[in-house]
Structure formats: C-alpha cells, structure tokens
Design a protein around this motif. Structure first.
Motif, PDB file in Angstrom:
ATOM      1  N   TRP A 203       0.815  -1.218  -0.002  1.00  0.00           N
ATOM      2  CA  TRP A 203      -0.006   0.098  -0.048  1.00  0.00           C
ATOM      3  C   TRP A 203       0.874   1.133   0.011  1.00  0.00           C
ATOM      4  N   ASN A 204       0.424   2.255  -0.845  1.00  0.00           N
ATOM      5  CA  ASN A 204       1.085   3.291  -0.846  1.00  0.00           C
ATOM      6  C   ASN A 204       0.749   4.371   0.107  1.00  0.00           C
ATOM      7  N   THR A 205      -0.584   4.265   0.246  1.00  0.00           N
ATOM      8  CA  THR A 205      -1.034   5.024   1.528  1.00  0.00           C
ATOM      9  C   THR A 205      -2.239   3.973   1.930  1.00  0.00           C
ATOM     10  N   ALA A 206      -3.061   4.224   2.916  1.00  0.00           N
ATOM     11  CA  ALA A 206      -3.817   3.110   3.561  1.00  0.00           C
ATOM     12  C   ALA A 206      -5.099   2.901   2.549  1.00  0.00           C
TER      13      ALA A 206
ATOM     14  N   ALA B 127      12.694   9.425  -4.293  1.00  0.00           N
ATOM     15  CA  ALA B 127      13.410   9.732  -2.942  1.00  0.00           C
ATOM     16  C   ALA B 127      13.911   8.411  -2.486  1.00  0.00           C
ATOM     17  N   LEU B 128      14.990   8.690  -1.680  1.00  0.00           N
ATOM     18  CA  LEU B 128      15.829   7.679  -1.139  1.00  0.00           C
ATOM     19  C   LEU B 128      16.074   8.145   0.213  1.00  0.00           C
ATOM     20  N   TYR B 129      15.580   7.425   1.200  1.00  0.00           N
ATOM     21  CA  TYR B 129      15.453   8.258   2.495  1.00  0.00           C
ATOM     22  C   TYR B 129      15.693   7.006   3.651  1.00  0.00           C
ATOM     23  N   LEU B 130      15.993   7.358   5.049  1.00  0.00           N
ATOM     24  CA  LEU B 130      16.122   6.464   6.114  1.00  0.00           C
ATOM     25  C   LEU B 130      15.148   6.843   7.135  1.00  0.00           C
ATOM     26  N   THR B 131      14.309   5.739   7.710  1.00  0.00           N
ATOM     27  CA  THR B 131      13.580   5.901   8.767  1.00  0.00           C
ATOM     28  C   THR B 131      13.823   4.837   9.994  1.00  0.00           C
ATOM     29  N   SER B 132      13.232   4.863  10.833  1.00  0.00           N
ATOM     30  CA  SER B 132      13.440   3.702  11.923  1.00  0.00           C
ATOM     31  C   SER B 132      12.362   2.501  11.829  1.00  0.00           C
ATOM     32  N   LEU B 133      12.225   2.028  10.702  1.00  0.00           N
ATOM     33  CA  LEU B 133      11.323   0.875  10.479  1.00  0.00           C
ATOM     34  C   LEU B 133      11.619  -0.296  11.476  1.00  0.00           C
ATOM     35  N   ARG B 134      13.050  -0.653  11.537  1.00  0.00           N
ATOM     36  CA  ARG B 134      13.144  -1.618  12.553  1.00  0.00           C
ATOM     37  C   ARG B 134      12.740  -1.534  13.948  1.00  0.00           C
ATOM     38  N   GLN B 135      12.555  -0.340  14.268  1.00  0.00           N
ATOM     39  CA  GLN B 135      12.258  -0.201  15.723  1.00  0.00           C
ATOM     40  C   GLN B 135      10.848  -0.048  15.815  1.00  0.00           C
ATOM     41  N   ASN B 136       9.946   0.322  14.853  1.00  0.00           N
ATOM     42  CA  ASN B 136       8.704   0.483  14.927  1.00  0.00           C
ATOM     43  C   ASN B 136       8.080  -0.958  15.073  1.00  0.00           C
ATOM     44  N   THR B 137       7.057  -0.812  16.195  1.00  0.00           N
ATOM     45  CA  THR B 137       6.269  -2.041  16.251  1.00  0.00           C
ATOM     46  C   THR B 137       5.063  -2.003  16.076  1.00  0.00           C
ATOM     47  N   ASN B 138       4.618  -0.852  15.506  1.00  0.00           N
ATOM     48  CA  ASN B 138       3.359  -0.638  15.364  1.00  0.00           C
ATOM     49  C   ASN B 138       3.092  -0.812  13.548  1.00  0.00           C
TER      50      ASN B 138
ATOM     51  N   CYS C  53       6.848   3.790   8.732  1.00  0.00           N
ATOM     52  CA  CYS C  53       6.745   5.012   9.407  1.00  0.00           C
ATOM     53  C   CYS C  53       7.520   6.227   8.774  1.00  0.00           C
ATOM     54  N   ASP C  54       7.179   7.342   8.935  1.00  0.00           N
ATOM     55  CA  ASP C  54       7.842   8.515   8.627  1.00  0.00           C
ATOM     56  C   ASP C  54       7.589   9.647   9.094  1.00  0.00           C
ATOM     57  N   ALA C  55       8.224  10.761   9.054  1.00  0.00           N
ATOM     58  CA  ALA C  55       7.889  11.842   9.770  1.00  0.00           C
ATOM     59  C   ALA C  55       6.567  12.547   9.658  1.00  0.00           C
TER      60      ALA C  55
ATOM     61  N   CYS D  88       1.265   6.534   7.035  1.00  0.00           N
ATOM     62  CA  CYS D  88       0.490   5.504   7.214  1.00  0.00           C
ATOM     63  C   CYS D  88      -0.059   5.084   8.618  1.00  0.00           C
ATOM     64  N   GLY D  89      -0.002   6.688   9.416  1.00  0.00           N
ATOM     65  CA  GLY D  89      -0.383   6.460  10.741  1.00  0.00           C
ATOM     66  C   GLY D  89       0.668   6.456  11.918  1.00  0.00           C
ATOM     67  N   VAL D  90       1.933   6.484  11.499  1.00  0.00           N
ATOM     68  CA  VAL D  90       2.794   6.257  12.393  1.00  0.00           C
ATOM     69  C   VAL D  90       3.809   7.135  11.962  1.00  0.00           C
ATOM     70  N   SER D  91       4.518   7.836  13.125  1.00  0.00           N
ATOM     71  CA  SER D  91       5.499   8.929  12.830  1.00  0.00           C
ATOM     72  C   SER D  91       7.079   8.183  13.401  1.00  0.00           C
ATOM     73  N   CYS D  92       7.889   8.405  12.584  1.00  0.00           N
ATOM     74  CA  CYS D  92       9.403   8.315  13.190  1.00  0.00           C
ATOM     75  C   CYS D  92      10.381   9.215  12.705  1.00  0.00           C
TER      76      CYS D  92
END
Length: 427
Positions: free
Chosen positions: A20-23, A108-119, A128-130, A134-138
């Motif tokens: 899913w690109n968005t929900a 875009a090529l970017y880094l986020t904290s996916l490994r640490q996101n348990t939601n 997750c992104d800033a 998709c409903g979760v920020s990181c």
C-alpha cells in the motif's frame, strides 16, 4: 520479496515492496534486476536483512503458516526483518538514474526507523515516517527528494514533518547549468553517484548530513551540508544521532501522480513534463557503506576562477584544486545489466571493498580545462571554510509536509528551514 541487491561492506540485502502506498491507495510496481533496484510510479521498497515467505522452510515461516497465510497475502511484513544500517560516522553511497523522473515526480531515497517500529501502521507493513503517511511517525533523513530538475536533502525528527532542507531550489542555490538535463556538473539525463556522509565530532555527536553528487566525465561535483537543526528549539541532530546509532532502514519511493508537487518543482517546470501512471521506473544501484572520505585541503586565498551562474549573483568565488578527483565510473550501456552478486553492480566511485578503507588513485586532470571550485556559502575575500554546525541560518518560507496523502496538510506557525551554504560546486 522483490529480489536481492548488494551493499558493499554489508552484504546481500533483500528488497521488500510495499503493498500500500497509503492506507487507501495500492503501491506501484518494483523490481530488482541483477542488483539494480527499479521502482515504478507509486512504488515504495524497503531494504531488509531477510524476507521470509510462507513457503520458506524457516521457523518464522512455520509460525506464519500456523497463523494462516493466505494465497493473496503470500507473506507477511515483519519489522524485525528490515535492515538497520548504523551509519553514524560513516558514508552511504549509491548510483541513481533519474532520467524518467520529470517535473511533478519525486524519486526519493531516505532513512527511517522501521526496524524499531512495532506498530503495524495503516499500510500493514510497519512503515513510518515524519509525515505519518501510514499513521505512524518516526525519525526520517531524506538523502534525496529529486527529479531531473531539482534535488533536496532534508532532516526530520519524528515530530517535525517540515524538517530542515538544503537543495538546488533553495535561496542561493544552483541553476540548470549546474544540475539538470545537459548541465555541466550533474547531467540528470545520465546516471550519477551520491555520497551521503554522517560526520561526527570528537565526542561522537552528529554534526549534520553532507551529500555530494558526482558524475563520470564531469569536471565539477556538487555538495551540500544540512546542519544546525533545531526544530522548535530542540536539538534535532541529537535526536537523529540516536536514530542513527540504533540503525535506520533505507527506503526508496517514487511518486507524484495526483499530488501537488509545487513544494518540490516550484511554479514552473522547465520541460513541461508531468508524472503519469506507467512512467518508466527510476533505478538505484551500486550501494555501499564505508568511511567518510577525507576532505581535500582548501586553498588559502588563491586566485579567482570562473563560477557557475547563481540565481542571484552576489559573491566572488575562489578555488582551484584537483585533490578531490577520484576514479570515475562507467555508465550503464543501453540494454546491458550488471553482473549479479558483484559488490558494485555497476562500476562506481569505489572507496574500498568490503572490510577495506582503501581509496583509488586520482584520475589525471583533463588538459582541456582546470576544474573550478565555486563556494556558494562562504564569504569572499578568501576566508577559511566555517566549522560545520556553526552557521547562522536564515528561515525559509513555510511549506507543507510532502508525502502521499499529506500534500494539503499544513501546520500553523511552522515552516521548512534552509541553511547556507546550500550547495558547493567543486572538482
């Protein structure tokens, strides 16, 4: 699981496609061909250490079979499988082909904290992104948000969807003679190389993110540093430092259809092109992690050399050093794909192989021209380069978060920041 690529000094890496690109919007296609990651319009992929399908004979897969893995959903997303690259004090390098990315699109090529996101998130893949698409920020570090005409590098804490930006479209930035189709430094109709460095001070604290663009047969490179990041007065760099220490996941996305992209393109598009469904994919390859390259000594004083045109010419420039030249890569011939399993799928800027910090010998300087160094952010008069993280930075006009589904969102009283120098042109 889309396929496997290779990250130098890290090893084989799986590419996982978002469903899913968005929900409410299905993601586009993606593929991996001989290590080259191809992402189509509306596609998004995650780098992963492993990708266990329901058919794989692994403990994880057995557990998933017991949970019930349907034919439609042949495997399930697992945040523990995503890569967590620890890049603090190191550099991440890759090559990119932005030829298909016309105005109205964002590769875009970017880094986020996916490994640490348990939601699991509304996209069901722990994304997750800033901007909370998709409903979760990181935390998020945008190494590139780009198309053929513009490039941006942006830092975001988990609570700052606007972030702090440097790029070709910022005040004091570059024009089409430096970056764009047929440009003298980075011709975006051909692949080029990207180096994203995460330098630290003597105490090990993050100083900022420096991105450098280079291209075969070009006599000049482009670089920008995003630093002194203080969202709402907080120490943004220290928050991103913590995310980098924990390890961040590289993500590639390509979007723009049905979205307001004026935040990236501005009011006018040089080629009149607009992103459309079915556009050719953008390509990324030659990934590696390694030590940060030592900066060549800057001339003290020196003689003035010709400078690229600025949007608003206002500074003399000084320079003229060949110390920054490195061995140039070859281009990807039409119809030819790199050999699978190589550390660098295509010849690239190589700063040492896996486990090595060796650097190549410099390429001889072409006799026809002397590379010029244009410094857009430092005062004229031959002053020394300012220390990283100690620049006085003006504020930029307000902007809006810019992930799919958030183009119309506005946060009162906040705006995207930029810093100077925006870009430095060098040999």
């Amino acid at each position: 699981c889309t396929g496997e690529t290779f990250i130098g000094a890290v090893g084989p890496t799986q590419i996982v496609s978002a469903k899913w690109n968005t929900a409410s919007d299905r993601a586009g296609d993606a593929a991996v061909r001989a290590g080259v990651v191809e992402v189509g319009m509306k596609g998004r992929v995650y780098f992963a250490d492993r990708c266990a399908s329901c058919q794989d004979d692994t403990v994880i897969s057995v557990a998933r079979k017991l949970e019930g893995c349907s034919a439609e959903d042949a495997w399930r997303y697992d945040n523990s499988e995503y890569s967590a690259l620890k890049l603090l004090g190191k550099a991440f390098r890759y090559s990119v082909d932005l030829g298909p990315a016309v105005c109205g699109s964002n590769a875009a090529l970017y880094l986020t904290s996916l490994r640490q996101n348990t939601n699991e998130s509304t996209c069901l893949d722990y994304y997750c992104d800033a901007a909370s698409v998709c409903g979760v920020s990181c935390a998020e570090i945008d190494l590139q948000e780009a198309n053929r005409h513009v490039w941006r590098t942006t830092l975001h804490t988990a609570s700052d969807p606007f972030g702090k930006t440097n790029g070709t479209d910022q005040p004091g930035g570059l024009n089409s003679t430096d970056y764009g189709p047929g440009a003298r430094c980075i011709d975006t109709t051909r692949p080029f190389q990207v180096e994203a460095a995460f330098p630290v001070d003597a105490a090990g604290h993050l100083l900022g993110v420096k991105v450098t663009l280079r291209q075969m047969a070009s006599l000049c490179s482009l670089s920008t540093m995003v630093d002194d990041y203080k969202p709402k007065g907080a120490n943004g760099l220290r928050q991103l430092e913590a995310a980098l220490r924990a390890g961040m996941t590289p993500i590639i996305s390509y979007w723009g259809v049905d979205a307001d992209m004026s935040w990236l393109d501005g009011k006018e598009c040089p080629d009149g092109g607009r992103a459309r469904p079915g556009s050719d994919p953008v390509r990324f390859y030659g990934f590696s992690v390694g030590p940060i390259r030592a900066e060549p000594p800057r001339p003290s004083g020196g003689q003035a050399v010709p400078a690229p045109a600025l949007r608003k010419p206002r500074r003399e420039v000084f320079g003229g050093s060949n110390a920054d030249e490195v061995e140039a890569p070859e281009e990807l011939p039409t119809g030819q794909q790199p050999t699978a399993g190589r550390e660098h799928p295509l010849p690239d800027f190589v700063w040492g192989s896996a486990g090595s910090s060796a650097t190549p010998a410099p390429t001889p300087t072409p006799a026809a021209a002397t590379p010029a160094t244009a410094d857009f952010g430092h005062a004229a008069q031959g002053l020394a380069e300012p220390e990283v993280g100690k620049l006085e930075l003006p504020a930029a006009p307000s902007s809006t978060p810019r992930r799919p589904g958030h183009e119309q969102t506005a946060l009162s009283g906040q705006g995207r920041e930029h810093s100077s120098p925006v870009f430095i042109v060098g040999p």
